[in-house]
Design a protein around this motif. Structure first.
Motif, PDB file in Angstrom:
ATOM      1  N   CYS A  84     -10.481   0.664   3.630  1.00  0.00           N
ATOM      2  CA  CYS A  84      -9.245   0.017   3.298  1.00  0.00           C
ATOM      3  C   CYS A  84      -8.927   1.468   2.928  1.00  0.00           C
ATOM      4  O   CYS A  84      -9.212   1.959   2.132  1.00  0.00           O
ATOM      5  CB  CYS A  84      -9.118  -1.096   2.349  1.00  0.00           C
ATOM      6  N   LEU A  85      -7.255   1.690   3.140  1.00  0.00           N
ATOM      7  CA  LEU A  85      -6.976   2.707   3.377  1.00  0.00           C
ATOM      8  C   LEU A  85      -6.554   2.738   1.760  1.00  0.00           C
ATOM      9  O   LEU A  85      -6.644   4.125   1.011  1.00  0.00           O
ATOM     10  CB  LEU A  85      -5.292   3.142   4.126  1.00  0.00           C
ATOM     11  N   HIS A 135      -6.503  -9.552   6.860  1.00  0.00           N
ATOM     12  CA  HIS A 135      -7.337  -8.419   5.665  1.00  0.00           C
ATOM     13  C   HIS A 135      -5.533  -7.922   5.076  1.00  0.00           C
ATOM     14  O   HIS A 135      -4.939  -7.843   4.239  1.00  0.00           O
ATOM     15  CB  HIS A 135      -8.277  -7.512   5.769  1.00  0.00           C
ATOM     16  N   GLU A 136      -4.116  -7.611   6.123  1.00  0.00           N
ATOM     17  CA  GLU A 136      -3.192  -7.091   5.453  1.00  0.00           C
ATOM     18  C   GLU A 136      -2.648  -8.102   4.874  1.00  0.00           C
ATOM     19  O   GLU A 136      -1.820  -7.825   3.867  1.00  0.00           O
ATOM     20  CB  GLU A 136      -2.621  -6.667   6.824  1.00  0.00           C
ATOM     21  N   HIS A 138      -3.712  -8.270   1.440  1.00  0.00           N
ATOM     22  CA  HIS A 138      -2.508  -7.552   0.819  1.00  0.00           C
ATOM     23  C   HIS A 138      -1.672  -8.089   0.223  1.00  0.00           C
ATOM     24  O   HIS A 138      -0.440  -7.708  -1.057  1.00  0.00           O
ATOM     25  CB  HIS A 138      -2.306  -6.270   1.979  1.00  0.00           C
ATOM     26  N   GLN A 187       0.779  -0.908  -0.314  1.00  0.00           N
ATOM     27  CA  GLN A 187      -0.119   0.326  -0.113  1.00  0.00           C
ATOM     28  C   GLN A 187       0.661   1.515   0.504  1.00  0.00           C
ATOM     29  O   GLN A 187      -0.229   2.498  -0.308  1.00  0.00           O
ATOM     30  CB  GLN A 187      -0.986   0.013   1.177  1.00  0.00           C
TER      31      GLN A 187
HETATM   32 NI    NI Z   1      -6.929  -2.966   3.205  1.00  0.00          NI
END
Ligand code: NI
Length: 174
Positions: free
Chosen positions: A94-95, A136-137, A140, A51
């Motif tokens: 999510c960012l 979740h991470e 990614h 990210q």
């Molecule tokens: Ni996220």
């Protein structure tokens, strides 16, 4: 320490698989502290290295303000080594996908193994929000976003909304 730019959905870096870390050096330490700082500045509870455009298997999570006093962690090369049969459905955001949120079904409890930023082995058995944030991470790190974990119909609706949000943002010059 410095703030990194958070990449948003549409950037191909979010769709690639991140590489394992094999050197626990100063660069990794800097990445981890920058990731914490970037996450706090964006008011997030978790962030994965892709990210911020870095294809390494590194993530940070901090849930202390969500009533989880012990849930602050940086993990390197994390893997889910066990997951409960029991699942639950909770909203996620999510960012990298600002403005979207939806309910995602995930295992309630997981065991996660990996390393801390110094290279020491870590094993965590966690439930509920902590388990959800880590899953979740970790997603990614494999190029998976939460919008991939909803039904096809929901996904279409989310992507439509995302297109609209991006068009509006572009118009506003962001
Ligand atoms: Ni996220």
């Amino acid at each position: 320490m410095s703030l990194r730019d958070i990449v948003i959905m549409g950037d191909p870096v979010l769709r690639q698989s991140a590489e394992e870390v094999d050197t626990f050096d100063e660069e990794l330490e800097t990445l981890v502290s920058d990731m914490f700082e970037t996450m706090y500045a964006a008011d997030g509870i978790g962030l994965a290295a892709p990210q911020v455009g870095i294809l390494r298997r590194v993530l940070v999570v901090d849930l202390r303000r969500e009533d989880e006093p012990d849930a602050r962690v940086a993990l390197v090369n994390p893997r889910v080594t066990w997951q409960s049969q029991e699942t639950d459905r909770q909203p996620e955001g999510c960012l990298s996908i600002p403005g979207l949120e939806d309910v995602v079904e995930r295992p309630v409890s997981v065991r996660i193994e990996g390393y801390d930023p110094e290279g020491l082995p870590v094993a965590l058995e966690v439930d509920d929000l902590y388990a959800r944030a880590l899953q979740h991470e970790i997603d990614h790190l494999d190029g998976i976003l939460f919008v991939d974990r909803v039904t096809p119909l929901k996904r279409r609706m989310l992507l439509k909304k995302w297109k609209k949000l991006r068009a509006e943002a572009e118009k506003a010059g962001k």
